[in-house]
Design a protein around this motif. Sequence first.
Motif, short mmCIF file in Angstrom:
data_model
loop_
_atom_site.label_atom_id
_atom_site.label_comp_id
_atom_site.label_asym_id
_atom_site.label_seq_id
_atom_site.Cartn_x
_atom_site.Cartn_y
_atom_site.Cartn_z
N SER A 242 0.81 -1.22 0.00
CA SER A 242 0.00 0.00 0.00
C SER A 242 0.84 1.28 0.00
N SER A 243 2.15 1.12 -0.12
CA SER A 243 3.03 2.28 -0.03
C SER A 243 2.99 3.12 -1.30
N SER A 244 3.07 4.42 -1.13
CA SER A 244 3.18 5.31 -2.29
C SER A 244 4.49 5.07 -3.03
N LEU A 245 5.50 4.59 -2.30
CA LEU A 245 6.79 4.28 -2.93
C LEU A 245 6.65 3.13 -3.92
N THR A 246 5.81 2.17 -3.57
CA THR A 246 5.56 1.06 -4.48
C THR A 246 4.87 1.56 -5.74
N CYS A 247 3.94 2.49 -5.59
CA CYS A 247 3.29 3.10 -6.76
C CYS A 247 4.30 3.82 -7.63
N THR A 248 5.26 4.49 -6.98
CA THR A 248 6.32 5.19 -7.72
C THR A 248 7.13 4.19 -8.56
N TRP A 249 7.47 3.05 -7.95
CA TRP A 249 8.21 2.02 -8.68
C TRP A 249 7.40 1.48 -9.85
N ASP A 250 6.13 1.19 -9.59
CA ASP A 250 5.27 0.64 -10.64
C ASP A 250 5.21 1.59 -11.84
N GLN A 251 5.10 2.88 -11.57
CA GLN A 251 5.03 3.86 -12.64
C GLN A 251 6.34 3.92 -13.42
N TYR A 252 7.44 3.87 -12.68
CA TYR A 252 8.76 3.90 -13.31
C TYR A 252 8.95 2.68 -14.21
N ALA A 253 8.60 1.49 -13.70
CA ALA A 253 8.76 0.27 -14.47
C ALA A 253 7.86 0.30 -15.71
N HIS A 254 6.65 0.79 -15.54
CA HIS A 254 5.71 0.87 -16.68
C HIS A 254 6.25 1.82 -17.74
N ASP A 255 6.73 2.98 -17.32
CA ASP A 255 7.26 3.97 -18.28
C ASP A 255 8.49 3.44 -19.00
N SER A 256 9.33 2.71 -18.28
CA SER A 256 10.55 2.16 -18.90
C SER A 256 10.20 1.16 -19.98
N ARG A 257 9.23 0.29 -19.69
CA ARG A 257 8.82 -0.70 -20.69
C ARG A 257 8.13 -0.02 -21.90
N ARG A 258 7.34 1.00 -21.63
CA ARG A 258 6.67 1.70 -22.71
C ARG A 258 7.67 2.43 -23.61
N ASN A 259 8.69 3.02 -22.99
CA ASN A 259 9.70 3.74 -23.78
C ASN A 259 10.49 2.78 -24.64
N LYS A 260 10.70 1.55 -24.14
CA LYS A 260 11.40 0.54 -24.95
C LYS A 260 10.58 0.24 -26.21
N ALA A 261 9.27 0.08 -26.03
CA ALA A 261 8.40 -0.23 -27.16
C ALA A 261 8.33 0.92 -28.15
#
Length: 295
Positions: free
Chosen positions: A276-295
Motif C-alpha cells: 500500500s506504499s506510495s513508494l511502491t506506486c512510484t516504482w510501478d510507474q517507473y517500471a511501466h514507463d521504462s517498458r513503454r519507452n522501450k516499445a
Amino acid sequence: MSKFSALIASDHRYGGQITIEAQASALAGEALALQARGGASQRVRGALYACAASFTSSAMWAAIDGRRFDEAQHYFDRASSLAAMSGDPAIQFRIWSHASSLYRHLGRPADALAANDVARNLPVTRRDPMFASLGHARHAAIYGLTGNATAVRRVLAHAQEALDRADPQEHRPVWLNAFYDQAELESLALAANLSLGNFEQAEAHAHRSLALLRPHMHRTRAITTARLAHAQLGQGDVEPAIATAMSIPADVFTRHPRVTRMLGNFGIKLHAAAPSSSLTCTWDQYAHDSRRNKA
C-alpha cells in the motif's frame, strides 16, 4: 586475438545479446574453416581448436546471460568437444566454469557443483591461483542456492586467499584478465549471501564490488546494483532499495534479460513487503514507463 578482445569488450558493455552470440558463433566457424584446410602442424591445429572453443564459449556465455538456456546447452556441448581437442586447460576451465553458471541459473545446484568441480580440478588451478580463486568463488555462489552457509564461508575464504596469492604480472588469457578481480569476487559473494538471506552481508559485498568495478563493466554494474536493491529490500529499507533499482539505466533495465528479470522479481517482492506504499506506486510507474519507452 583482436577479434576475441573486441568480443569480450562488447560482452561487458552490453551482455546477453543475440548479436554477440551470433558474432561469436560465426568467428568460431571461421577458425574451424581454417582448421579444415589441413596441412597445419599439430601445434597450429591445437591453437585453432582452442580459438574455436574460445569463441564458442563466448557464444555460450551470451546465451546464458540472455537466458537462452537451450542454446547455451548446445554451445556447451560443442565448446567442450573443441576444448578437449585443443588440449588447452585454460579454455577447458572457462567452458566448465560457464557450465556451472548455466546450471546455477537453471536452479540445478548439484549439476552446477559437479561442472565447477571439473573446472576446479584442472591443472591450471594448481599452476595459477587466479583460476583457483574464480573456481572457489563460483562454488560459493552455488552453495548459496543450497542454503549451506558454512560451505559458502569456507570457499569464499579459499577464494580470497588464492586471489591474494595470485601474481598480477602473470600472463593470463584475455577473458580472465577482462573480468576477474576483487570486484568480481565480491559480486559472487554478494550472490551467495543474497541466496542465503544474509541481506546485511550481501549489501556490504555489493558496495565493495561497485566501488572496485572497472569503468567498462557496464553489465556487471547493472547486475550488482539490482542485487544491491534486493539486499536493501530484504532488510526492509524500501526507499533506498527503490532508489537503487531506479539508478540502473533504463536501457539496461529493459534490454538486458537478466537485469529485466531481477528487477521484475524486485517489483514482486516490493509488492509483498509494502503493497500500500506510495513508494511502491512510484516504482510501478517507473517500471511501466521504462517498458513503454522501450516499445
